[in-house]
Scaffold this motif. Structure first.
Motif, PDB file in Angstrom:
ATOM      1  N   ARG A 135      45.647 103.646  46.758  1.00 29.98           N
ATOM      2  CA  ARG A 135      45.080 104.912  46.271  1.00 29.98           C
ATOM      3  C   ARG A 135      46.075 105.767  45.497  1.00 29.98           C
ATOM      4  O   ARG A 135      45.712 106.803  44.932  1.00 29.98           O
ATOM      5  CB  ARG A 135      44.595 105.755  47.464  1.00 29.98           C
ATOM      6  CG  ARG A 135      43.381 105.187  48.146  1.00 29.98           C
ATOM      7  CD  ARG A 135      43.273 105.766  49.556  1.00 29.98           C
ATOM      8  NE  ARG A 135      42.040 105.337  50.181  1.00 29.98           N
ATOM      9  CZ  ARG A 135      40.967 106.111  50.327  1.00 29.98           C
ATOM     10  NH1 ARG A 135      40.993 107.360  49.940  1.00 29.98           N
ATOM     11  NH2 ARG A 135      39.878 105.640  50.878  1.00 29.98           N
ATOM     12  N   THR A 136      47.343 105.404  45.534  1.00 32.74           N
ATOM     13  CA  THR A 136      48.367 106.228  44.882  1.00 32.74           C
ATOM     14  C   THR A 136      48.177 106.246  43.375  1.00 32.74           C
ATOM     15  O   THR A 136      48.057 105.196  42.749  1.00 32.74           O
ATOM     16  CB  THR A 136      49.790 105.698  45.211  1.00 32.74           C
ATOM     17  OG1 THR A 136      49.887 105.480  46.606  1.00 32.74           O
ATOM     18  CG2 THR A 136      50.849 106.686  44.762  1.00 32.74           C
ATOM     19  N   LYS A 137      48.136 107.465  42.810  1.00 28.41           N
ATOM     20  CA  LYS A 137      47.934 107.603  41.362  1.00 28.41           C
ATOM     21  C   LYS A 137      49.159 108.168  40.656  1.00 28.41           C
ATOM     22  O   LYS A 137      49.359 107.931  39.469  1.00 28.41           O
ATOM     23  CB  LYS A 137      46.740 108.543  41.096  1.00 28.41           C
ATOM     24  CG  LYS A 137      45.389 107.943  41.457  1.00 28.41           C
ATOM     25  CD  LYS A 137      45.012 106.894  40.438  1.00 28.41           C
ATOM     26  CE  LYS A 137      43.716 106.159  40.669  1.00 28.41           C
ATOM     27  NZ  LYS A 137      43.233 105.939  42.005  1.00 28.41           N
ATOM     28  N   ALA A 138      49.951 108.947  41.361  1.00 27.08           N
ATOM     29  CA  ALA A 138      51.019 109.671  40.671  1.00 27.08           C
ATOM     30  C   ALA A 138      52.134 110.075  41.617  1.00 27.08           C
ATOM     31  O   ALA A 138      51.976 110.042  42.841  1.00 27.08           O
ATOM     32  CB  ALA A 138      50.435 110.925  40.012  1.00 27.08           C
ATOM     33  N   VAL A 139      53.270 110.437  41.023  1.00 30.94           N
ATOM     34  CA  VAL A 139      54.396 111.016  41.759  1.00 30.94           C
ATOM     35  C   VAL A 139      54.730 112.355  41.103  1.00 30.94           C
ATOM     36  O   VAL A 139      54.767 112.448  39.869  1.00 30.94           O
ATOM     37  CB  VAL A 139      55.640 110.097  41.700  1.00 30.94           C
ATOM     38  CG1 VAL A 139      56.833 110.751  42.406  1.00 30.94           C
ATOM     39  CG2 VAL A 139      55.350 108.726  42.305  1.00 30.94           C
ATOM     40  N   ILE A 140      54.938 113.380  41.918  1.00 30.75           N
ATOM     41  CA  ILE A 140      55.443 114.647  41.367  1.00 30.75           C
ATOM     42  C   ILE A 140      56.926 114.765  41.716  1.00 30.75           C
ATOM     43  O   ILE A 140      57.303 114.855  42.885  1.00 30.75           O
ATOM     44  CB  ILE A 140      54.693 115.877  41.912  1.00 30.75           C
ATOM     45  CG1 ILE A 140      53.189 115.757  41.626  1.00 30.75           C
ATOM     46  CG2 ILE A 140      55.251 117.159  41.265  1.00 30.75           C
ATOM     47  CD1 ILE A 140      52.380 116.971  42.057  1.00 30.75           C
ATOM     48  N   ALA A 141      57.755 114.735  40.675  1.00 32.50           N
ATOM     49  CA  ALA A 141      59.196 114.917  40.863  1.00 32.50           C
ATOM     50  C   ALA A 141      59.492 116.402  40.740  1.00 32.50           C
ATOM     51  O   ALA A 141      59.186 117.024  39.726  1.00 32.50           O
ATOM     52  CB  ALA A 141      59.959 114.139  39.809  1.00 32.50           C
ATOM     53  N   VAL A 142      60.046 116.975  41.804  1.00 34.79           N
ATOM     54  CA  VAL A 142      60.376 118.411  41.795  1.00 34.79           C
ATOM     55  C   VAL A 142      61.860 118.560  41.486  1.00 34.79           C
ATOM     56  O   VAL A 142      62.693 117.910  42.118  1.00 34.79           O
ATOM     57  CB  VAL A 142      60.064 119.057  43.166  1.00 34.79           C
ATOM     58  CG1 VAL A 142      60.342 120.556  43.126  1.00 34.79           C
ATOM     59  CG2 VAL A 142      58.628 118.784  43.579  1.00 34.79           C
ATOM     60  N   HIS A 143      62.188 119.408  40.539  1.00 30.90           N
ATOM     61  CA  HIS A 143      63.595 119.712  40.235  1.00 30.90           C
ATOM     62  C   HIS A 143      63.978 120.919  41.085  1.00 30.90           C
ATOM     63  O   HIS A 143      63.967 122.056  40.620  1.00 30.90           O
ATOM     64  CB  HIS A 143      63.774 120.013  38.753  1.00 30.90           C
ATOM     65  CG  HIS A 143      63.201 118.963  37.844  1.00 30.90           C
ATOM     66  ND1 HIS A 143      63.723 117.687  37.788  1.00 30.90           N
ATOM     67  CD2 HIS A 143      62.171 118.985  36.965  1.00 30.90           C
ATOM     68  CE1 HIS A 143      63.036 116.981  36.888  1.00 30.90           C
ATOM     69  NE2 HIS A 143      62.090 117.742  36.389  1.00 30.90           N
ATOM     70  N   LEU A 144      64.278 120.649  42.355  1.00 32.53           N
ATOM     71  CA  LEU A 144      64.415 121.734  43.322  1.00 32.53           C
ATOM     72  C   LEU A 144      65.751 122.475  43.194  1.00 32.53           C
ATOM     73  O   LEU A 144      66.787 121.839  42.994  1.00 32.53           O
ATOM     74  CB  LEU A 144      64.262 121.172  44.739  1.00 32.53           C
ATOM     75  CG  LEU A 144      63.881 122.167  45.814  1.00 32.53           C
ATOM     76  CD1 LEU A 144      62.487 122.736  45.588  1.00 32.53           C
ATOM     77  CD2 LEU A 144      63.955 121.527  47.187  1.00 32.53           C
ATOM     78  N   TYR A 145      65.712 123.777  43.361  1.00 33.65           N
ATOM     79  CA  TYR A 145      66.892 124.660  43.285  1.00 33.65           C
ATOM     80  C   TYR A 145      67.483 124.739  41.879  1.00 33.65           C
ATOM     81  O   TYR A 145      68.590 125.240  41.698  1.00 33.65           O
ATOM     82  CB  TYR A 145      68.011 124.185  44.229  1.00 33.65           C
ATOM     83  CG  TYR A 145      67.638 124.026  45.687  1.00 33.65           C
ATOM     84  CD1 TYR A 145      67.169 125.109  46.428  1.00 33.65           C
ATOM     85  CD2 TYR A 145      67.789 122.806  46.333  1.00 33.65           C
ATOM     86  CE1 TYR A 145      66.852 124.976  47.772  1.00 33.65           C
ATOM     87  CE2 TYR A 145      67.481 122.663  47.678  1.00 33.65           C
ATOM     88  CZ  TYR A 145      67.012 123.749  48.397  1.00 33.65           C
ATOM     89  OH  TYR A 145      66.715 123.614  49.726  1.00 33.65           O
TER      90      TYR A 145
END
Ligand SMILES: *Cc1c(COP(=O)(O)O)cnc(C)c1O
Length: 378
Positions: A135-145
């Motif tokens: 079911r995986t469609k996407a990844v959200i990469a967060v540029h944290l801090y």
């Protein structure tokens, strides 16, 4: 600071200082320009938002920027524009601000959490594959801090598994990875222009960048009632338009962004140098990246005591974020357990954000360093 009468005055360090920034912009004539926008009484869908979109797309080296109301709805619209919805899964870090996963849930998709890596505190690419399902469609990469995520490695994994890559760039306007600005790595990159972000409006604001013409068209319709033209609506959309005053403020501030990010980097470099020998852990910079230090996080086992000690020295601090997303009541129904993401949980217990903003004086930075030192030596 010493007064004329020789009395030593306490140095105060707020967590952020938006008033200084406002004063600077006021002297440059921003208030007059805002009054002009108001006097024209053209409050939405006007030239200032359009000019900001053009300038911000250029800044990110993308073809398009679509401005919206806030960063959370930017993530929601990114999901919808990419056809992600009910029954779909989207991989997100467990250690991020709730908006990353909220945007996924607002599009009726399911966030699937992945732990942070212990050295950099960013989404750990090596733990993504274990969480991929049919079911995986996407990844959200967060540029944290303000630290770019390991975006090239994440992009590689997405490509291998046929997943879409979305960036959550809400904390990293202007950061680089190997000379390329964040905001152009994902199919869509989502930004927040919340006042305290590196690029902030005088209220809520958000936006998305993309190089895809169809996605641009789709996002413009989504934010504006599904409009094809004034009276025709292709589908039921949203009213997520940015207003003209925010467009003007952001366009004005964008001219300062690189300079202000550089000033943040300078503060960060001083912190790294002066706190180096203390028993606090500072997440490392990822090789090849040029972070913009939205926040300056450190880890310390006695985090709460350190925060109190700093407060006694007139220094404000923050915690980002005490409760990882897999343990949030909002996501209880997803069935995650305590202990499942040890790094995110440890960051939650030990992280403290020191004040950082472009206009911190040397005296303020030194005061934070000295107060932190005195906590460990008292
Ligand atoms: C601020 C932020 C958002 C969303 O922003 P809003 O404009 O407040 O809706 C999304 N993701 C992250 C990581 C953020 O820090």
């Amino acid at each position: 600071m010493t007064t004329l009468t020789g009395v030593k005055m306490a140095v105060r360090v707020p967590f952020v200082d938006l008033k200084f920034e406002y004063e600077l912009l006021r002297k440059e004539g921003l208030e007059d320009n805002i009054v002009q926008v108001l006097a024209k009484a053209h409050y939405i869908e006007g030239p200032n938002v359009a000019a900001f979109e053009k300038a911000f797309a250029e800044y990110c080296s993308t073809k398009y920027c679509i401005a919206v109301d806030n960063g959370t709805c930017a993530i929601q619209l990114a999901m919808i524009a990419l056809g992600i919805g009910a029954g779909d899964e989207v991989i997100v870090p467990a250690h991020t601000f709730i908006a990353t996963a909220a945007g996924v849930a607002m599009a009726n998709a399911t966030p699937v959490f992945v732990d942070a890596d212990p050295e950099h505190w960013q989404l750990d690419p090596e733990q993504i594959e274990a969480r991929i399902s049919p079911r995986t469609k996407a990844v959200i990469a967060v540029h944290l801090y303000g630290q770019p995520a390991k975006i090239e490695r994440i992009a590689e994994i997405c490509k291998k598994h046929g997943l879409l890559l979305i960036e959550d760039s809400a904390q990293a306007h202007g950061a680089h990875v190997n000379g390329r600005r964040i905001g152009s790595f994902g199919e869509i990159s989502c930004f927040s222009f919340y006042p305290a972000k590196n690029l902030g409006a005088f209220g809520d604001g958000g936006g998305m960048t993309t190089n895809n013409t169809d996605i641009d068209t789709q996002l413009r319709q989504l934010r504006n009632h599904g409009r094809i033209n004034k009276y025709e609506h292709g589908f039921v959309g949203y009213n997520y338009r940015m207003d003209e005053m925010q467009g003007l403020v952001l366009l004005t501030k964008l001219r300062h962004l690189d300079k202000w990010n550089e000033a943040r980097r300078k503060v960060a470099a001083t912190y790294r140098e002066k706190l180096n020998d203390l028993p606090v852990f500072i997440p490392q910079e990822i090789a090849g990246t040029d972070p913009v230090y939205h926040l300056f996080p450190v880890a310390c086992e006695r985090r709460d005591d350190l925060a109190i000690h700093l407060a006694e020295n007139h220094i404000d601090s923050g915690v980002h974020y005490p409760l990882p997303l897999h343990l949030q009541p909002a996501f209880k129904h997803l069935g995650y357990q305590q202990g499942e993401f040890p790094t995110s949980e440890r960051i939650g217990r030990e992280e403290l954000s020191l004040p950082i903003y472009p206009f911190m004086t040397e005296e303020q930075v030194d005061h934070v360093c000295e107060a932190t030192r005195s906590f460990f030596t008292k």
